[in-house]
Design an enzyme around this catalytic site. Structure first.
Site, PDB file in Angstrom:
ATOM      1  N   PRO A 132      -9.874   4.690  -9.386  1.00 15.58           N
ATOM      2  CA  PRO A 132     -10.825   4.074  -8.456  1.00 15.58           C
ATOM      3  C   PRO A 132     -10.870   2.555  -8.550  1.00 15.58           C
ATOM      4  CG  PRO A 132     -11.795   6.034  -9.419  1.00 15.58           C
ATOM      5  CD  PRO A 132     -10.479   5.827 -10.117  1.00 15.58           C
ATOM      6  N   ARG A 267      10.366   0.690  -4.226  1.00 17.60           N
ATOM      7  CA  ARG A 267       9.760   0.456  -2.919  1.00 17.60           C
ATOM      8  C   ARG A 267      10.667   0.737  -1.730  1.00 17.60           C
ATOM      9  NH1 ARG A 267       6.260  -4.478  -5.423  1.00 17.60           N
ATOM     10  NH2 ARG A 267       4.392  -3.210  -5.795  1.00 17.60           N
ATOM     11  N   GLU A 388       2.006   2.490  -2.569  1.00 19.19           N
ATOM     12  CA  GLU A 388       3.117   1.825  -3.270  1.00 19.19           C
ATOM     13  C   GLU A 388       3.029   0.307  -3.118  1.00 19.19           C
ATOM     14  OE1 GLU A 388       6.500   2.377  -5.814  1.00 19.19           O
ATOM     15  OE2 GLU A 388       5.072   3.816  -4.998  1.00 19.19           O
ATOM     16  N   GLY A 389       1.792  -0.186  -3.054  1.00 13.29           N
ATOM     17  CA  GLY A 389       1.554  -1.623  -2.900  1.00 13.29           C
ATOM     18  C   GLY A 389       1.294  -1.964  -1.449  1.00 13.29           C
TER      19      GLY A 389
END
Length: 408
Positions: A132, A267, A388-389
């Site tokens: 969180p 990525r 993933e960002g």
């Protein structure tokens, strides 16, 4: 080292066509139903297992493809079928790769088969990292693992969130802090076996998109796992922590940058997922524009529509090229001196959002209804700029890489 090429070889083309057929014949017809149900599509996963797509062997073959194009090709085709179902199929792979990359031979042989099950009783696995208060900022992770030497057990406490297959998985791979002073280098990964007391599913998220993929919190309340469930083993962990402490004393930024390089390499796979969704929406819009008539002619004859389609195709091809370049660089050990991994993910994910929105516009009122798939594709595409960002994190990584600033 394989030469960079934009041409798939015969074997890759065969695999691509096989994947495309499965996506067209099995995934796509089921997409609307499982999106509405917001449930894990177990029958589709079982079909994928029967034909060999849902298996570690298949993903290992693609992962170790010397050209680097096996994984992006796989992701593009499956996500062309449907993003939610595809994520249900590939989600276990993240946990499996975590064990494969960091586990001992015994751990690999013991746990990975249990992640997949078999064609008669398929299982899934979950990789639990985000929290969180620790998403992009992995150094803020709070889940703790404390070693109980007397019992040779690790005691894990904390809450994980945004876990694909979280709570329904047969095997959970949990990242936890073992040395808070080392930031992300003080983390370790643990196998939590099936039916371990103290692990429970928290909130299951009702999502905007990728609804066929189960996403939930995982609560760990005094979860005890044997020492053998520490990936890589205690001796290897102690050695790694000692090196990290020494490096931190000499120059902490180098430690953090090494961790960032690992994220960079993963990525492009997300970029490939985005390319698949964008391509699917573009193809629907193209076919619609060719057949839909207004004012006595197909709407593709109007420049306003034709130019949109031209831009959509150009952006998709550009995104794929960035993904392929980064994937080739990663498999061949080429350093991402300009954050090429983040570039590919940023451009592809933004392209997916843009292209799916344009597809809705081209279909007009029809595009806004669930009778056509582009509204679902648009909802699905939103996730690519987040997980993933986020896109903001990708831009930060690229900018700091170019400027030489430290990446935290």
């Amino acid at each position: 080292m394989a030469e960079f090429t934009m041409e798939l070889n015969d074997e890759q083309k065969e695999v691509r066509d096989w994947l495309h057929g499965f996506a067209a014949d099995v995934i796509r017809p089921a997409a609307a139903e499982w999106d509405e149900r917001e449930e894990t599509p177990w029958p589709v996963i079982q079909e994928a297992a029967k034909v060999g797509i849902y298996s570690l062997d298949f993903y290992a073959q693609q992962y170790f493809d010397a050209t680097g194009l096996g994984i992006p090709m796989t992701m593009e085709e499956l996500f062309w079928g449907d993003a939610g179902i595809a994520l249900s199929i590939v989600g276990t792979g993240l946990a499996a790769v975590g064990v494969l990359a960091n586990g001992t031979e015994e751990q690999i042989g013991t746990w990975i088969p249990q992640m997949y099950g078999d064609t008669h009783d398929v299982k899934v696995a979950a990789f639990c990292s985000s929290e969180p208060d620790a998403g992009s900022d992995v150094a803020s992770m709070r889940t703790r693992a404390v070693y109980d030497e007397a019992k040779d057990e690790w005691v894990i406490n904390g809450t994980k969130t945004w876990a694909t297959n979280g709570g329904i998985a047969n095997v959970h791979v949990v990242v936890a802090v073992v040395d808070p002073e080392l930031g992300s280098k003080g983390h370790a990964s643990f196998i939590v076996p099936p039916n371990t007391p103290g692990l429970s599913q928290g909130q299951k998220f009702k999502k905007h998109g990728i609804r066929a993929s189960h996403t939930a919190e995982v609560v760990l309340d005094n979860v005890r796992v044997p020492g053998s469930c520490l990936l890589g083993g205690k001796e290897k962990l102690d050695e790694r922590l000692a090196r990290a402490r020494e490096k931190a004393r000499k120059g902490g930024e180098r430690v953090k940058n090494a961790a960032m390089a690992t994220f960079e390499a993963s990525r492009p796979a997300v970029g490939a997922m985005a390319v698949g969704t964008a391509r699917a929406a573009y193809e629907v819009a193209l076919e619609y524009a060719r057949t839909r008539e207004q004012f006595g002619r197909p709407i593709i004859d109007n420049q306003g529509v034709a130019f949109q389609l031209a831009d959509m195709r150009t952006q998709i091809d550009a995104a794929r090229l960035l993904v392929w370049r980064a994937s080739w660089m990663a498999i061949n050990g080429k350093p991402f001196t300009a954050a090429e991994g983040s570039m590919s993910k940023l451009f592809a994910s933004e392209t997916a959002k843009k292209v799916t929105a344009q597809a809705i516009q081209i279909l007009g009122g029809n595009g806004y209804t669930r009778e056509y798939p582009v509204e679902r594709m648009h909802r699905d595409a939103a996730i690519y700029t987040i997980f993933e960002g986020t896109s903001e994190i990708q831009r930060l990584v690229i900018a700091r890489t170019l400027s030489g600033m430290p990446i935290r």
